[in-house]
Write a protein that holds these residues in place. Structure first.
Motif, PDB file in Angstrom:
ATOM      1  N   LEU A 158       0.860  -1.177   0.000  1.00 47.79           N
ATOM      2  CA  LEU A 158       0.000   0.000   0.000  1.00 47.79           C
ATOM      3  C   LEU A 158       0.899   1.230   0.000  1.00 47.79           C
ATOM      4  CD1 LEU A 158      -1.497  -2.294   2.014  1.00 47.79           C
ATOM      5  CD2 LEU A 158      -3.276  -0.545   1.925  1.00 47.79           C
ATOM      6  N   PHE A 159       0.589   2.188  -0.859  1.00 48.97           N
ATOM      7  CA  PHE A 159       1.484   3.332  -1.075  1.00 48.97           C
ATOM      8  C   PHE A 159       0.683   4.623  -1.182  1.00 48.97           C
ATOM      9  CE2 PHE A 159       3.488   5.952  -4.583  1.00 48.97           C
ATOM     10  CZ  PHE A 159       4.422   6.583  -3.769  1.00 48.97           C
ATOM     11  N   VAL A 160       1.167   5.664  -0.508  1.00 49.62           N
ATOM     12  CA  VAL A 160       0.629   7.015  -0.649  1.00 49.62           C
ATOM     13  C   VAL A 160       1.778   7.952  -1.003  1.00 49.62           C
ATOM     14  CG1 VAL A 160      -0.364   8.991   0.571  1.00 49.62           C
ATOM     15  CG2 VAL A 160      -1.355   6.716   0.872  1.00 49.62           C
ATOM     16  N   GLU A 161       1.637   8.644  -2.105  1.00 53.77           N
ATOM     17  CA  GLU A 161       2.655   9.589  -2.567  1.00 53.77           C
ATOM     18  C   GLU A 161       2.481  10.908  -1.821  1.00 53.77           C
ATOM     19  OE1 GLU A 161       4.215  11.132  -6.971  1.00 53.77           O
ATOM     20  OE2 GLU A 161       2.762   9.498  -6.775  1.00 53.77           O
ATOM     21  N   ALA A 162       3.572  11.415  -1.234  1.00 50.29           N
ATOM     22  CA  ALA A 162       3.504  12.654  -0.453  1.00 50.29           C
ATOM     23  C   ALA A 162       4.840  13.372  -0.561  1.00 50.29           C
ATOM     24  CB  ALA A 162       3.177  12.348   1.006  1.00 50.29           C
ATOM     25  N   HIS A 163       4.863  14.492  -1.249  1.00 51.16           N
ATOM     26  CA  HIS A 163       6.122  15.169  -1.567  1.00 51.16           C
ATOM     27  C   HIS A 163       6.385  16.393  -0.686  1.00 51.16           C
ATOM     28  CE1 HIS A 163       6.797  12.659  -5.095  1.00 51.16           C
ATOM     29  NE2 HIS A 163       5.514  12.848  -5.402  1.00 51.16           N
ATOM     30  N   GLU A 164       5.615  16.553   0.400  1.00 52.70           N
ATOM     31  CA  GLU A 164       5.800  17.740   1.231  1.00 52.70           C
ATOM     32  C   GLU A 164       7.166  17.771   1.912  1.00 52.70           C
ATOM     33  OE1 GLU A 164       1.381  16.874   1.098  1.00 52.70           O
ATOM     34  OE2 GLU A 164       3.251  15.740   1.274  1.00 52.70           O
ATOM     35  N   LEU A 165       7.702  16.626   2.259  1.00 50.64           N
ATOM     36  CA  LEU A 165       9.004  16.532   2.912  1.00 50.64           C
ATOM     37  C   LEU A 165       9.907  15.603   2.103  1.00 50.64           C
ATOM     38  CD1 LEU A 165       7.801  16.051   6.612  1.00 50.64           C
ATOM     39  CD2 LEU A 165       8.791  18.135   5.622  1.00 50.64           C
ATOM     40  N   PRO A 166      11.200  15.851   2.067  1.00 54.74           N
ATOM     41  CA  PRO A 166      12.115  15.033   1.253  1.00 54.74           C
ATOM     42  C   PRO A 166      12.510  13.740   1.969  1.00 54.74           C
ATOM     43  CG  PRO A 166      13.338  16.764   2.311  1.00 54.74           C
ATOM     44  CD  PRO A 166      11.907  17.002   2.679  1.00 54.74           C
ATOM     45  N   MET A 167      11.526  12.949   2.344  1.00 52.38           N
ATOM     46  CA  MET A 167      11.782  11.704   3.063  1.00 52.38           C
ATOM     47  C   MET A 167      10.648  10.731   2.810  1.00 52.38           C
ATOM     48  SD  MET A 167      10.931  12.867   6.981  1.00 52.38           S
ATOM     49  CE  MET A 167      12.459  13.785   7.044  1.00 52.38           C
ATOM     50  N   PHE A 168      10.843   9.507   3.270  1.00 54.59           N
ATOM     51  CA  PHE A 168       9.780   8.508   3.139  1.00 54.59           C
ATOM     52  C   PHE A 168       9.785   7.609   4.368  1.00 54.59           C
ATOM     53  CE2 PHE A 168      13.447   6.256   1.519  1.00 54.59           C
ATOM     54  CZ  PHE A 168      13.265   4.939   1.920  1.00 54.59           C
ATOM     55  N   ASP A 169       8.638   7.002   4.628  1.00 58.63           N
ATOM     56  CA  ASP A 169       8.470   6.030   5.699  1.00 58.63           C
ATOM     57  C   ASP A 169       8.082   4.694   5.096  1.00 58.63           C
ATOM     58  OD1 ASP A 169       8.300   7.291   8.691  1.00 58.63           O
ATOM     59  OD2 ASP A 169       7.777   8.775   7.178  1.00 58.63           O
ATOM     60  N   LEU A 170       8.746   3.652   5.561  1.00 60.45           N
ATOM     61  CA  LEU A 170       8.499   2.281   5.114  1.00 60.45           C
ATOM     62  C   LEU A 170       8.191   1.442   6.348  1.00 60.45           C
ATOM     63  CD1 LEU A 170       8.721  -0.205   3.167  1.00 60.45           C
ATOM     64  CD2 LEU A 170      11.199  -0.118   3.548  1.00 60.45           C
ATOM     65  N   ARG A 171       7.113   0.683   6.289  1.00 52.96           N
ATOM     66  CA  ARG A 171       6.721  -0.154   7.430  1.00 52.96           C
ATOM     67  C   ARG A 171       6.332  -1.534   6.931  1.00 52.96           C
ATOM     68  NH1 ARG A 171       4.649   1.280  12.669  1.00 52.96           N
ATOM     69  NH2 ARG A 171       3.391  -0.346  13.610  1.00 52.96           N
ATOM     70  N   LEU A 172       6.978  -2.554   7.468  1.00 54.99           N
ATOM     71  CA  LEU A 172       6.640  -3.952   7.171  1.00 54.99           C
ATOM     72  C   LEU A 172       5.865  -4.520   8.350  1.00 54.99           C
ATOM     73  CD1 LEU A 172      10.001  -5.347   5.696  1.00 54.99           C
ATOM     74  CD2 LEU A 172       8.274  -3.900   4.610  1.00 54.99           C
ATOM     75  N   THR A 173       4.708  -5.089   8.073  1.00 56.87           N
ATOM     76  CA  THR A 173       3.871  -5.684   9.108  1.00 56.87           C
ATOM     77  C   THR A 173       3.709  -7.169   8.800  1.00 56.87           C
ATOM     78  OG1 THR A 173       2.667  -3.592   9.337  1.00 56.87           O
ATOM     79  CG2 THR A 173       1.677  -5.547  10.338  1.00 56.87           C
ATOM     80  N   PHE A 174       4.274  -8.002   9.663  1.00 59.43           N
ATOM     81  CA  PHE A 174       4.236  -9.450   9.484  1.00 59.43           C
ATOM     82  C   PHE A 174       3.212 -10.076  10.437  1.00 59.43           C
ATOM     83  CE2 PHE A 174       8.528  -8.033   8.508  1.00 59.43           C
ATOM     84  CZ  PHE A 174       8.855  -8.709   7.346  1.00 59.43           C
ATOM     85  N   ALA A 175       2.553 -11.120   9.994  1.00 60.37           N
ATOM     86  CA  ALA A 175       1.731 -11.923  10.908  1.00 60.37           C
ATOM     87  C   ALA A 175       2.690 -12.809  11.697  1.00 60.37           C
ATOM     88  CB  ALA A 175       0.714 -12.754  10.139  1.00 60.37           C
ATOM     89  N   ALA A 176       3.448 -12.175  12.561  1.00 56.81           N
ATOM     90  CA  ALA A 176       4.543 -12.840  13.269  1.00 56.81           C
ATOM     91  C   ALA A 176       4.583 -12.404  14.718  1.00 56.81           C
ATOM     92  CB  ALA A 176       5.882 -12.523  12.580  1.00 56.81           C
ATOM     93  N   GLY A 177       3.404 -12.171  15.295  1.00 57.61           N
ATOM     94  CA  GLY A 177       3.325 -11.807  16.700  1.00 57.61           C
ATOM     95  C   GLY A 177       3.319 -13.020  17.599  1.00 57.61           C
TER      96      GLY A 177
END
Length: 492
Positions: A74-93
C-alpha cells in the motif's frame, strides 16, 4: 511490546495494546514522530492557518499491488518533505509462538543484532550515518520493522540495502541472544514487583485460556531460556516470509520508485506463503480472581471478549466506549469514580480489536480498603450504561470530539504509514478511514446502545484484582466536591 528505533542496545519495552479514541482512527499503534520543517516557527504554522476552524483531514490516494513474491503493498505519494516512511507488518506476533512462548518477541528483538559483516553497533551507526531510523516491535497479532529515510537517492539506496539485510538476512549472533535473554529474564524478575503487570498476565490467561492470545507475549522465565538459535532461524524463515507481510510506503517517492522499493524489500525476505489465520477464542468463564500483593492499593481489571478488527459494529462500539471510559475527563467512569467520589486517579475502558476477538477492558486502581465497593460501583455503571445507552448530549459531544481529533490520523507520514499497515494487515477496505468517520457521525443513540448490548454483558466479566486482603470500608457518597484528593495514584 512497544516499538523502538536504533540505536538500540536494550530489549524492547512491554505494554498492553492501547488507548481508545485515537485507536479508533490510528489503527496501527506505535509510530515515529514526524520531522518538523527546518525554519523557525514552522511547527506552529498550522495553528495560524486554523483561524478557529476544525482542521481539515488529508484525503489519501492509496495505491495497492502485490509483489512477485506475494507481498501486499500500500502506497501514498507525499512530496511535502524530502523523506519517506516504510513499514513492514508481518503476521509474526506472539499468537504464532506455538508451544514456545516468547519466540516471536525474541526473534524480532534479534533482527538488528547482526548481519553479514556488521554487528549491532555497526548497524546502528550505518543507519545513523545516513540520517535514517530503524524501528522494530512485536505484539500479539503482528511484528513490525520500519525505516524512515531521506528520499534522495544517495541516502535512500544504502539505507534500503541495510534495512533489507537486517529484516531479510539477520545472522542471529549467539552472544546477542544470551544478552537479550538475560535482559528479558531481569525484566521478568521486575514484573514480580509490579501488581498491574501480574494482573494483566492473569487476566489474559483467564480470558483466553489455551488460545494463542492467552500466554504473555514476551514469554516467561521458563519459556525463554530453552529457545535456540535454530528455532529463531526457523521462525524467521516461516513468519518473515514475503507472502506473510504487508509493505506500507508513504513519502517523497514516485509510483515507479515505490514499486522498486517494494520489489527490493520483498525479494530480500525468505520465500513463503501467509501463515494460517487464527481461530476465534472460546467464551471464558466469568468470575473474580485475586492476586495477593503487599501494597496500599488494589489494581482492578475487568474484561470480556470484544470484537475483531473487521466487525461492522466497530464504529458504534468505538464511539460508545469513548463515552463510557475511552476518553479522559467527562466519561461516565471518570465522572462517577473519580470526580464525584475521589476513588481513583484514573479509570479507562477500551476495545482492542485484533485478528480475532480482542478484549474489552476496564482498568483502574484504588485504595485497598475500598476495592470491593469500587469494583461493584464500576460494574453498576457498566450495567446501567448498557441498559440506557448514551444520552443524546453525550453522543453529540463524542461525535464533535471525534471530528476534531480525526485529522490526527493523517497528520504526518508516520501516522499514515501506520494506517496503511493496519488496513493491509487486517484486510480492511481502502476507504476504511472515510467510512469509519461517516458511520460514526451518522450513529443514533439506539444504534450505539444496540451495538454495546450485542457485544457486552455486565455479568460476563472476567475480573482480576491484585492487592492486599484487608477489611473493607464503605464508599464515600457522591458529591460535586470530594473531600479528598483522588486515592488511586499509580504506585508503579
Amino acid at each position: 511490546m512497544t516499538e523502538h528505533t536504533t540505536p538500540r542496545h536494550t530489549p524492547k519495552g512491554r505494554g498492553v495494546f492501547g488507548a481508545l479514541l485515537l485507536s479508533a482512527v490510528c489503527l496501527a499503534g506505535p509510530a515515529h514522530a514526524d520531522t518538523a520543517a527546518a525554519k523557525p516557527g514552522a511547527n506552529l504554522q498550522s495553528l495560524a492557518e486554523l483561524d478557529g476552524k476544525a482542521p481539515s483531514r488529508r484525503n489519501l490516494d492509496i495505491k495497492t499491488w502485490n509483489t512477485a513474491e506475494g507481498a501486499k503493498v500500500l502506497f501514498v505519494e507525499a512530496h511535502e518533505l524530502p523523506m519517506f516512511d516504510l513499514r513492514l507488518t508481518f503476521a509474526a506476533g506472539s499468537s504464532q509462538d506455538g508451544n514456545l512462548p516468547g519466540l516471536a518477541t525474541l526473534t524480532n528483538a534479534m533482527l538488528n543484532e547482526g548481519v553479514a559483516g556488521k554487528d549491532v553497533g555497526a548497524i546502528a551507526a550505518g543507519f545513523e550515518g545516513l540520517g535514517a531510523d530503524f524501528g522494530n516491535g512485536a505484539y500479539r497479532d503482528m511484528a513490525v520493522a520500519s525505516l524512515r529515510s531521506l528520499s534522495a537517492k544517495d541516502k535512500r539506496e544504502p539505507a534500503l540495502k541495510l534495512f533489507a539485510e537486517v529484516v531479510g538476512k539477520p545472522t542471529f549472533p549467539e552472544d546477542a541472544l544470551k544478552r537479550i535473554k538475560n535482559q528479558m529474564l531481569a525484566g521478568f524478575e521486575y514484573q514480580k514487583q509490579n501488581p498491574s503487570k501480574l494482573a494483566s498476565i492473569e487476566l489474559f490467561e483467564k480470558l483466553y485460556g489455551k488460545h494463542p492470545y492467552g500466554h504473555p507475549s514476551d514469554g516467561d522465565a521458563r519459556s525463554i531460556p530453552p529457545i535456540t538459535l535454530d528455532q529463531l532461524r526457523a521462525f524467521h524463515a516461516k513468519a518473515y516470509a514475503a507472502g506473510n507481510v504487508v509493505i506500507a510506503l508513504v513519502g517523497d517517492l514516485s509510483r515507479t520508485e515505490a514499486e522498486a522499493i517494494a520489489a527490493q524489500v520483498s525479494a530480500a525476505l525468505p520465500k513463503g506463503p501467509a501463515l494460517p489465520k487464527l481461530a476465534q477464542p472460546s467464551e471464558p468463564k466469568p468470575g473474580v480472581n485475586h492476586i495477593d500483593f503487599p501494597s496500599k492499593q488494589t489494581h482492578l481489571m475487568l474484561a470480556q471478549l470484544g470484537i475483531d478488527r473487521a466487525d461492522p459494529d466497530y464504529a458504534a462500539l468505538s464511539l460508545g466506549n469513548s463515552i463510557l471510559g475511552g476518553g479522559a475527563f467527562g466519561t461516565r467512569l471518570m465522572s462517577e469514580v473519580r470526580e464525584k467520589r475521589g476513588l481513583t486517579y484514573g479509570v479507562y475502558s477500551v476495545f482492542s480489536p485484533m485478528q480475532v476477538r480482542g478484549p474489552f477492558m476496564i482498568n483502574l486502581q484504588t485504595r485497598a480498603e475500598l476495592s470491593e465497593g469500587t469494583l461493584k460501583l464500576v460494574q453498576d455503571i457498566l450495567r446501567d450504561y448498557l441498559k440506557t445507552g448514551p444520552t443524546q448530549q453525550e453522543l453529540d459531544d463524542a461525535k464533535r470530539e471525534l471530528a476534531g481529533s480525526f485529522p490526527l490520523s493523517t497528520a504526518s507520514n508516520a501516522s499514515i504509514v501506520g494506517q496503511l499497515g493496519a488496513i493491509g494487515f487486517y484486510d480492511l477496505p481502502l476507504n476504511f478511514l472515510e467510512d469509519f468517520m461517516q458511520k460514526s457521525q451518522s450513529l443514533t443513540v439506539e444504534q450505539v446502545r444496540a451495538a454495546l448490548n450485542k457485544h457486552l454483558a455486565a455479568d460476563k466479566m472476567v475480573i482480576v484484582t491484585a492487592g492486599p486482603k484487608v477489611a473493607q470500608q464503605p464508599l464515600p457518597p457522591p458529591t460535586d466536591k470530594p473531600a479528598e484528593q483522588p486515592l488511586g495514584v499509580p504506585e508503579h
